[in-house]
Design a protein around this motif. Structure first.
Motif, short mmCIF file in Angstrom:
data_model
loop_
_atom_site.label_atom_id
_atom_site.label_comp_id
_atom_site.label_asym_id
_atom_site.label_seq_id
_atom_site.Cartn_x
_atom_site.Cartn_y
_atom_site.Cartn_z
N LEU A 85 0.82 -1.21 0.00
CA LEU A 85 0.00 0.00 0.00
C LEU A 85 0.85 1.25 0.00
CD1 LEU A 85 -2.78 -1.26 2.37
CD2 LEU A 85 -3.18 -0.27 0.12
N LYS A 86 0.34 2.26 -0.68
CA LYS A 86 1.01 3.56 -0.81
C LYS A 86 0.12 4.65 -0.23
CE LYS A 86 2.93 2.06 -5.26
NZ LYS A 86 3.03 2.39 -6.71
N PRO A 87 0.71 5.76 0.18
CA PRO A 87 -0.13 6.86 0.70
C PRO A 87 -1.21 7.30 -0.29
CG PRO A 87 2.15 7.24 1.27
CD PRO A 87 2.15 6.04 0.38
N GLU A 88 -0.92 7.20 -1.57
CA GLU A 88 -1.91 7.61 -2.58
C GLU A 88 -3.07 6.63 -2.70
OE1 GLU A 88 1.43 7.35 -3.01
OE2 GLU A 88 1.92 6.59 -5.02
N ASP A 89 -3.02 5.52 -2.00
CA ASP A 89 -4.15 4.60 -1.94
C ASP A 89 -5.18 5.03 -0.90
OD1 ASP A 89 -1.82 1.91 -2.38
OD2 ASP A 89 -3.17 2.74 -3.90
N THR A 90 -4.84 6.06 -0.13
CA THR A 90 -5.76 6.55 0.89
C THR A 90 -7.04 7.06 0.26
OG1 THR A 90 -3.98 7.14 2.42
CG2 THR A 90 -6.08 8.31 2.68
N ALA A 91 -8.17 6.53 0.72
CA ALA A 91 -9.47 6.88 0.16
C ALA A 91 -10.56 6.15 0.93
CB ALA A 91 -9.54 6.50 -1.31
N VAL A 92 -11.79 6.52 0.63
CA VAL A 92 -12.92 5.69 1.06
C VAL A 92 -13.17 4.68 -0.05
CG1 VAL A 92 -15.35 5.63 1.68
CG2 VAL A 92 -13.93 7.56 2.41
N TYR A 93 -13.21 3.42 0.32
CA TYR A 93 -13.40 2.34 -0.65
C TYR A 93 -14.86 1.87 -0.59
CZ TYR A 93 -8.45 2.07 -1.65
OH TYR A 93 -7.17 2.35 -2.08
N TYR A 94 -15.47 1.80 -1.77
CA TYR A 94 -16.87 1.42 -1.89
C TYR A 94 -17.00 0.12 -2.68
CZ TYR A 94 -17.85 6.28 -0.60
OH TYR A 94 -17.92 7.48 0.05
N CYS A 95 -17.90 -0.70 -2.25
CA CYS A 95 -18.26 -1.92 -2.97
C CYS A 95 -19.47 -1.63 -3.85
CB CYS A 95 -18.59 -3.02 -1.96
SG CYS A 95 -19.14 -4.57 -2.66
N LYS A 96 -19.47 -2.19 -5.05
CA LYS A 96 -20.58 -2.00 -6.00
C LYS A 96 -20.99 -3.36 -6.55
CE LYS A 96 -21.50 0.37 -10.42
NZ LYS A 96 -21.17 -0.55 -11.50
N ALA A 97 -22.28 -3.53 -6.71
CA ALA A 97 -22.82 -4.75 -7.33
C ALA A 97 -23.78 -4.35 -8.44
CB ALA A 97 -23.53 -5.60 -6.29
N ASP A 98 -23.59 -4.94 -9.61
CA ASP A 98 -24.45 -4.68 -10.76
C ASP A 98 -25.55 -5.73 -10.84
OD1 ASP A 98 -21.55 -3.82 -12.72
OD2 ASP A 98 -22.87 -2.52 -11.54
N GLN A 99 -26.75 -5.27 -11.05
CA GLN A 99 -27.87 -6.21 -11.20
C GLN A 99 -27.83 -6.78 -12.60
OE1 GLN A 99 -32.11 -4.83 -11.24
NE2 GLN A 99 -32.16 -5.98 -9.31
N ARG A 100 -28.03 -8.06 -12.68
CA ARG A 100 -27.98 -8.76 -13.96
C ARG A 100 -29.02 -8.23 -14.94
NH1 ARG A 100 -25.57 -13.47 -13.70
NH2 ARG A 100 -26.21 -13.70 -11.52
N ARG A 101 -28.59 -8.01 -16.18
CA ARG A 101 -29.48 -7.59 -17.28
C ARG A 101 -30.27 -6.34 -16.95
NH1 ARG A 101 -29.90 -13.19 -17.47
NH2 ARG A 101 -31.82 -13.19 -16.23
N SER A 102 -29.64 -5.39 -16.29
CA SER A 102 -30.28 -4.11 -16.02
C SER A 102 -29.21 -3.06 -15.81
CB SER A 102 -31.19 -4.20 -14.80
OG SER A 102 -30.46 -4.06 -13.60
N MET A 103 -29.65 -1.82 -15.67
CA MET A 103 -28.71 -0.72 -15.40
C MET A 103 -28.66 -0.41 -13.91
SD MET A 103 -27.46 0.02 -18.29
CE MET A 103 -26.69 1.59 -18.00
N VAL A 104 -29.29 -1.22 -13.11
CA VAL A 104 -29.34 -0.98 -11.66
C VAL A 104 -28.04 -1.41 -11.01
CG1 VAL A 104 -30.50 -1.58 -9.51
CG2 VAL A 104 -31.85 -1.24 -11.61
N ALA A 105 -27.54 -0.56 -10.13
CA ALA A 105 -26.33 -0.86 -9.37
C ALA A 105 -26.56 -0.53 -7.91
CB ALA A 105 -25.14 -0.07 -9.90
N TYR A 106 -25.94 -1.31 -7.06
CA TYR A 106 -26.04 -1.10 -5.62
C TYR A 106 -24.67 -0.74 -5.07
CZ TYR A 106 -30.39 -3.65 -6.39
OH TYR A 106 -31.61 -4.06 -6.85
N TRP A 107 -24.67 0.12 -4.05
CA TRP A 107 -23.42 0.57 -3.44
C TRP A 107 -23.44 0.30 -1.94
CZ3 TRP A 107 -19.35 2.58 -6.18
CH2 TRP A 107 -19.61 2.96 -7.51
N GLY A 108 -22.27 0.00 -1.41
CA GLY A 108 -22.11 -0.07 0.02
C GLY A 108 -21.89 1.31 0.61
N GLN A 109 -21.74 1.34 1.93
CA GLN A 109 -21.62 2.62 2.62
C GLN A 109 -20.18 3.15 2.61
OE1 GLN A 109 -21.60 -0.26 4.11
NE2 GLN A 109 -19.93 -0.16 5.61
N GLY A 110 -19.24 2.31 2.25
CA GLY A 110 -17.85 2.73 2.18
C GLY A 110 -17.07 2.40 3.44
N THR A 111 -15.78 2.16 3.25
CA THR A 111 -14.88 1.92 4.37
C THR A 111 -13.60 2.70 4.14
OG1 THR A 111 -13.81 0.20 5.73
CG2 THR A 111 -13.87 -0.19 3.35
#
Length: 117
Positions: A85-111
């Protein structure tokens, strides 16, 4: 509806490692690709790594060779192993899930991931 919960963030020194986890619940059978994004202060959210339901992966150039994305479909969980890991990796990291056969995406709250020099 899908709920995503991230965990594993924290403070680490440069050169260290962290492993992020993102657990999905709800209508998990509708999930196709999953991914990790990050957003540093004052910057746009950017893709870090993504993985399809079949295991095909994609990485940002800045993390290739250092980060590894994986998923356990039985546990509905996606992981991000972050090494060197590098200092430039510092950020809030979010998880994303794409719904199959649609444009819908879900996001986590971030860590928060903070890498000190």
């Amino acid at each position: 509806q899908v709920r995503l919960v991230e965990s594993g963030g924290g403070l680490v020194q440069a050169g260290g490692s962290l492993r992020l986890s993102c657990a999905a619940s709800g209508s998990t059978s509708s999930i196709d690709a999953m991914g990790w994004y990050r957003q540093a202060p004052g910057k746009q959210r950017e893709l870090v790594a993504a993985i399809t339901s079949g295991g095909i992966t994609n990485y940002a150039d800045s993390v290739k060779g250092r980060f590894t994305i994986s998923r356990d479909n039985a546990k509905n969980t996606v992981y991000l192993q972050m090494n060197s890991l590098k200092p430039e990796d510092t950020a809030v990291y979010y998880c994303k899930a794409d719904q199959r056969r649609s444009m819908v995406a879900y996001w986590g709250q971030g860590t928060q991931v903070t890498v000190s020099s």
